[in-house]
Scaffold this motif. Structure first.
Motif, PDB file in Angstrom:
ATOM      1  N   SER A 183    -120.599  34.903  -3.135  1.00 58.05           N
ATOM      2  CA  SER A 183    -120.602  33.841  -2.456  1.00 58.05           C
ATOM      3  C   SER A 183    -120.941  32.759  -3.507  1.00 58.05           C
ATOM      4  O   SER A 183    -121.640  33.003  -4.415  1.00 58.05           O
ATOM      5  N   LYS A 184    -120.373  31.559  -3.161  1.00 57.41           N
ATOM      6  CA  LYS A 184    -120.634  30.536  -4.152  1.00 57.41           C
ATOM      7  C   LYS A 184    -120.548  29.374  -3.710  1.00 57.41           C
ATOM      8  O   LYS A 184    -119.360  28.863  -3.072  1.00 57.41           O
ATOM      9  N   THR A 185    -121.452  28.118  -3.824  1.00 60.38           N
ATOM     10  CA  THR A 185    -121.057  26.853  -3.983  1.00 60.38           C
ATOM     11  C   THR A 185    -121.204  25.976  -5.140  1.00 60.38           C
ATOM     12  O   THR A 185    -120.794  24.808  -5.081  1.00 60.38           O
ATOM     13  N   GLY A 186    -121.952  26.811  -6.049  1.00 59.42           N
ATOM     14  CA  GLY A 186    -122.074  26.021  -7.107  1.00 59.42           C
ATOM     15  C   GLY A 186    -122.726  26.898  -8.292  1.00 59.42           C
ATOM     16  O   GLY A 186    -122.668  28.168  -8.207  1.00 59.42           O
ATOM     17  N   GLY A 187    -123.201  26.235  -9.389  1.00 58.24           N
ATOM     18  CA  GLY A 187    -123.800  27.105 -10.588  1.00 58.24           C
ATOM     19  C   GLY A 187    -124.814  28.134 -10.377  1.00 58.24           C
ATOM     20  O   GLY A 187    -125.264  29.234 -11.161  1.00 58.24           O
ATOM     21  N   LEU A 188    -125.652  28.036  -9.198  1.00 64.06           N
ATOM     22  CA  LEU A 188    -126.750  29.123  -8.720  1.00 64.06           C
ATOM     23  C   LEU A 188    -126.009  30.385  -8.788  1.00 64.06           C
ATOM     24  O   LEU A 188    -126.782  31.292  -9.106  1.00 64.06           O
ATOM     25  N   ALA A 189    -124.783  30.601  -7.743  1.00 65.88           N
ATOM     26  CA  ALA A 189    -124.384  31.774  -7.852  1.00 65.88           C
ATOM     27  C   ALA A 189    -123.893  32.202  -9.108  1.00 65.88           C
ATOM     28  O   ALA A 189    -124.225  33.507  -9.661  1.00 65.88           O
ATOM     29  N   ASP A 190    -123.249  31.514 -10.098  1.00 61.96           N
ATOM     30  CA  ASP A 190    -123.059  31.891 -11.112  1.00 61.96           C
ATOM     31  C   ASP A 190    -124.181  32.624 -11.939  1.00 61.96           C
ATOM     32  O   ASP A 190    -124.099  33.665 -12.604  1.00 61.96           O
ATOM     33  N   MET A 191    -125.198  31.627 -12.140  1.00 55.64           N
ATOM     34  CA  MET A 191    -126.454  31.958 -13.011  1.00 55.64           C
ATOM     35  C   MET A 191    -127.210  33.203 -12.300  1.00 55.64           C
ATOM     36  O   MET A 191    -127.317  34.372 -12.948  1.00 55.64           O
ATOM     37  N   THR A 223    -115.960  19.472  -9.891  1.00 54.91           N
ATOM     38  CA  THR A 223    -117.471  19.269  -9.468  1.00 54.91           C
ATOM     39  C   THR A 223    -117.572  19.017  -7.947  1.00 54.91           C
ATOM     40  O   THR A 223    -116.651  18.883  -7.515  1.00 54.91           O
ATOM     41  N   ARG A 224    -118.684  19.474  -7.639  1.00 55.46           N
ATOM     42  CA  ARG A 224    -118.897  19.044  -6.175  1.00 55.46           C
ATOM     43  C   ARG A 224    -119.108  17.400  -6.357  1.00 55.46           C
ATOM     44  O   ARG A 224    -119.720  16.873  -7.155  1.00 55.46           O
ATOM     45  N   LEU A 225    -118.588  16.743  -5.163  1.00 52.50           N
ATOM     46  CA  LEU A 225    -118.468  15.241  -5.146  1.00 52.50           C
ATOM     47  C   LEU A 225    -119.702  14.938  -4.390  1.00 52.50           C
ATOM     48  O   LEU A 225    -119.998  14.713  -3.148  1.00 52.50           O
ATOM     49  N   GLN A 272    -125.296  13.295  -7.319  1.00 55.73           N
ATOM     50  CA  GLN A 272    -125.916  13.998  -8.799  1.00 55.73           C
ATOM     51  C   GLN A 272    -124.890  14.098  -9.811  1.00 55.73           C
ATOM     52  O   GLN A 272    -125.261  13.663 -11.042  1.00 55.73           O
ATOM     53  N   LYS A 273    -123.751  13.832  -9.717  1.00 50.66           N
ATOM     54  CA  LYS A 273    -122.690  14.574 -10.611  1.00 50.66           C
ATOM     55  C   LYS A 273    -121.774  13.069 -11.106  1.00 50.66           C
ATOM     56  O   LYS A 273    -121.101  13.122 -11.969  1.00 50.66           O
ATOM     57  N   GLY A 274    -122.582  11.920 -10.788  1.00 52.19           N
ATOM     58  CA  GLY A 274    -122.084  10.569 -11.535  1.00 52.19           C
ATOM     59  C   GLY A 274    -120.684  10.332 -11.369  1.00 52.19           C
ATOM     60  O   GLY A 274    -119.965   9.805 -12.017  1.00 52.19           O
ATOM     61  N   ILE A 324    -108.550  17.907  -3.920  1.00 51.33           N
ATOM     62  CA  ILE A 324    -109.509  18.018  -3.042  1.00 51.33           C
ATOM     63  C   ILE A 324    -109.794  19.169  -2.557  1.00 51.33           C
ATOM     64  O   ILE A 324    -108.752  20.184  -1.938  1.00 51.33           O
ATOM     65  N   GLY A 325    -110.825  20.076  -2.719  1.00 50.96           N
ATOM     66  CA  GLY A 325    -110.912  21.525  -2.402  1.00 50.96           C
ATOM     67  C   GLY A 325    -111.692  22.252  -3.427  1.00 50.96           C
ATOM     68  O   GLY A 325    -112.132  21.769  -4.418  1.00 50.96           O
ATOM     69  N   TYR A 326    -111.815  23.745  -3.271  1.00 49.55           N
ATOM     70  CA  TYR A 326    -112.319  24.511  -3.945  1.00 49.55           C
ATOM     71  C   TYR A 326    -111.502  25.689  -4.181  1.00 49.55           C
ATOM     72  O   TYR A 326    -110.872  26.233  -3.614  1.00 49.55           O
ATOM     73  N   ASP A 327    -111.333  25.680  -5.616  1.00 49.56           N
ATOM     74  CA  ASP A 327    -110.207  26.789  -6.100  1.00 49.56           C
ATOM     75  C   ASP A 327    -110.783  27.134  -7.520  1.00 49.56           C
ATOM     76  O   ASP A 327    -110.494  26.532  -8.617  1.00 49.56           O
ATOM     77  N   HIS A 328    -111.226  28.571  -7.521  1.00 49.88           N
ATOM     78  CA  HIS A 328    -111.707  29.324  -8.655  1.00 49.88           C
ATOM     79  C   HIS A 328    -110.506  29.280  -9.919  1.00 49.88           C
ATOM     80  O   HIS A 328    -111.102  29.013 -10.824  1.00 49.88           O
ATOM     81  N   GLY A 387    -126.166  22.710 -15.626  1.00 50.93           N
ATOM     82  CA  GLY A 387    -124.530  22.349 -15.931  1.00 50.93           C
ATOM     83  C   GLY A 387    -124.228  23.655 -16.468  1.00 50.93           C
ATOM     84  O   GLY A 387    -124.457  24.165 -17.447  1.00 50.93           O
ATOM     85  N   LEU A 388    -123.271  24.135 -15.999  1.00 51.53           N
ATOM     86  CA  LEU A 388    -122.368  25.166 -16.448  1.00 51.53           C
ATOM     87  C   LEU A 388    -120.904  24.924 -17.251  1.00 51.53           C
ATOM     88  O   LEU A 388    -120.415  25.464 -18.175  1.00 51.53           O
ATOM     89  N   ASN A 389    -120.551  24.049 -16.620  1.00 54.32           N
ATOM     90  CA  ASN A 389    -119.071  23.546 -16.746  1.00 54.32           C
ATOM     91  C   ASN A 389    -118.936  23.053 -18.269  1.00 54.32           C
ATOM     92  O   ASN A 389    -117.908  23.324 -18.840  1.00 54.32           O
ATOM     93  N   GLN A 390    -119.962  22.309 -18.730  1.00 52.15           N
ATOM     94  CA  GLN A 390    -119.802  21.989 -20.114  1.00 52.15           C
ATOM     95  C   GLN A 390    -119.907  23.024 -21.053  1.00 52.15           C
ATOM     96  O   GLN A 390    -119.225  23.075 -21.937  1.00 52.15           O
ATOM     97  N   MET A 391    -120.682  24.274 -20.697  1.00 50.69           N
ATOM     98  CA  MET A 391    -120.464  25.234 -21.568  1.00 50.69           C
ATOM     99  C   MET A 391    -119.274  26.034 -21.484  1.00 50.69           C
ATOM    100  O   MET A 391    -118.832  26.583 -22.541  1.00 50.69           O
ATOM    101  N   TYR A 392    -118.697  26.195 -20.129  1.00 52.69           N
ATOM    102  CA  TYR A 392    -117.383  26.760 -20.258  1.00 52.69           C
ATOM    103  C   TYR A 392    -116.384  25.989 -20.854  1.00 52.69           C
ATOM    104  O   TYR A 392    -115.442  26.653 -21.650  1.00 52.69           O
ATOM    105  N   SER A 393    -116.477  24.610 -20.684  1.00 55.06           N
ATOM    106  CA  SER A 393    -115.467  23.787 -21.461  1.00 55.06           C
ATOM    107  C   SER A 393    -115.404  24.126 -23.275  1.00 55.06           C
ATOM    108  O   SER A 393    -114.812  24.246 -23.693  1.00 55.06           O
TER     109      SER A 393
END
Ligand code: ADP
Ligand code: GLC
Length: 481
Positions: A14-22, A305-307, A310-312, A359-363, A386-392
């Motif tokens: 299950s995942k909505t954000g970085g919590l799941a990955d971590m 990103t989640r819209l 927080q995300k600027g 628009i949407g969620y697509d792993h 933040g995880l995406n900067q490390m993935y990038s």
């Protein structure tokens, strides 16, 4: 050590954000380091269908929730010799379309759902037939009542509960509910005070965890300092300052089994720093898929990103309005706030050959975007890790980040260390400062030797879990001391 991780989301279930990955990655890493690890999480819709190895267990959860008793089954999935995931199976609470809410609105019974989950965690910890857990490590507000409930369960029954550790992934989400929710906890009234679960007359699950956990962590050193200040403390800074001696910031690791540019089932072309041709081909594929002109020479900027505020994403929209006049391409993959969604869709309509809003969620698409883009934008107002900067970084996409939280701790700007620079940072939270950073990226893109050097630094930066696991082991030892 025997450790129980409690979290409302865990990748790959299950995942909505970085919590799941971590949490998913931490469990794997702790088990690999020799700990005996159990993860407990809700059984949401779809998990049973995707993981056919789920097996029933003898455990039945049966706990009071205010005036009623609530029962649930526990099903398990073994992920390795020392790692098992336990799912709390309560269809009424968890067999739903989403994890926390639909149409941008929280489920109204979230207090019931997650107070029940927290109680299930405590009962599960108490019922262990083959030896107690040393540590119960809870994540975010959804498991926030666990430390207080552990303490009370010990008091009530004479049981010696495990020590508890809280990791704060995001202080902005606190699980704050009207006072009536306190009845659901079945805690005695003396827990409902400003020195306990109460927060300005309400129940506050995260605050309860900050007060009752034996040790506290958050997901980057800088965020650990920030949340003790009024500016980033979300009104809990006084409570955090009072416990600052028991708070450390540990930067999240990356699961490089999952996030890498080799043998990645989501990528058509492998690549590495020595063989960058694959990245160019991924870029071409991505441009084709998105309907952008297939040009190698134009820099492709991306964000996933989640819209959310927080995300600027608001300053990003304004900066893009200014910058899209230049020769660049941009893709956003995200979902959330409907007004922000519309903003990006309008922008994409205005610049059809330059900007795309998915628009949407697509792993799978998120992997293809990381692999195909040249620059990855994270202009966050605040960012615990933040995880995406490390993935990038690993995907050779230069991150453009605001100097805050884990973004500051994981990216190196040219002005900080010319030799090791791997990203572009800006400080002020304004669209103008962000536009300046994008302009720097355009110059960098045209300065091939420097771009190559920064890409090399990026792709060789190492955020693997081994170091992080040692840090968590030390935290567990301190909690036990
Ligand atoms: P946060 O947890 O605050 O959302 P992180 O950067 O820690 O931020 O983690 C976000 C995670 O969620 C990343 O793995 C990212 O790829 C993923 N993600 C966010 N939005 C989407 C989306 N629309 N589609 C696919 N993945 C997404
Ligand atoms: C939260 C934070 C994010 C962090 C993630 C995992 O969702 O917003 O910054 O990376 O948790 O710890």
């Amino acid at each position: 050590m025997k450790v129980l991780l409690a979290s409302s989301e865990v990748h790959p279930f299950s995942k909505t954000g970085g919590l799941a990955d971590m949490v998913g990655a931490l469990g794997k890493a702790l088990a690999a380091a020799g700990h005996e690890v159990a993860i407990i999480t809700p059984l949401y819709r779809g998990i049973r269908g995707r993981f056919s190895d789920l097996r029933p267990t003898d455990w039945t959860i049966n706990v009071p929730l205010g005036e009623t008793w609530v029962r649930a089954q526990v099903v398990a999935l073994s992920l390795g010799e020392r790692l098992t995931v336990y799912f709390v199976d309560h269809p009424g609470y968890f067999d739903r379309l989403a994890l926390y809410g639909e149409n941008n609105t929280d489920y109204p019974d979230n207090p019931q759902r997650f107070i029940f989950f927290s109680k299930a965690v405590v009962q599960f910890a108490h019922l262990q037939p083959d030896g107690p857990f040393d540590i119960v490590h809870v994540h975010d507000w959804q498991a926030g009542l666990v430390p207080a409930l552990l303490q009370w369960e010990g008091h009530r029954t004479g049981w010696r509960p495990p020590r508890s550790v809280l990791t704060i992934h995001n202080l902005a989400y606190q699980g704050r509910f009207a006072k009536s929710a306190f009845g659901l906890t079945n805690l005695p009234p003396d827990y409902f005070t400003p020195a306990g679960v109460e927060f300005y007359g309400d129940v506050n699950c995260l605050k309860a965890a900050i007060i009752f956990a034996d040790f506290l962590t958050t997901v980057s050193p800088r965020y650990a300092r920030e949340i003790c200040t009024e500016a980033y403390g979300c009104a809990l800074d006084p409570v955090l300052r009072a416990r600052q001696a028991k708070l450390v910031g540990i930067l999240n690791g990356v699961d490089y089994d999952e996030w890498n540019t080799h043998r990645n089932l989501h990528l058509r072309h492998e690549y590495s720093f020595r063989k960058m041709a694959g990245k160019a081909e991924n870029k071409r594929d991505l441009q084709r898929e998105l309907g952008l002109p297939m040009r190698a020479d134009v820099p492709l900027f991306a964000t996933i990103t989640r819209l959310a505020d927080q995300k600027g994403v608001d300053i990003l929209l304004a900066a893009l309005e200014e910058m899209l006049a230049t020769d660049m391409q941009f893709v956003l993959l995200g979902s959330g706030d409907p007004a922000i969604q519309r903003g990006y869709q309008t922008l994409a309509r205005r610049y059809p050959t330059k900007a795309i809003a998915r628009i949407g969620y697509d792993h799978a698409l998120s992997h293809r975007i990381e692999a195909g883009c040249d620059f990855f934008l994270m202009p966050s107002r605040f960012e615990p890790c933040g995880l995406n900067q490390m993935y990038s970084l690993r995907y050779g996409a230069i991150p453009i980040v605001r100097r805050t939280g884990g973004l500051d701790d994981s990216v190196v700007d040219l002005t900080e260390d010319e030799k090791h620079a791997d990203g572009i940072k800006f400080t002020e939270f304004t669209s103008r400062a962000l536009a300046t950073a994008i302009r720097k990226a355009l110059v960098l893109y045209a300065t091939k030797p420097l771009l190559d050097q920064m890409r090399h630094n990026a792709m060789t930066a190492d955020f693997s879990w081994s170091r992080t696991t040692e840090d968590y082991t030390r935290v567990y030892q301190r909690a036990l001391a």
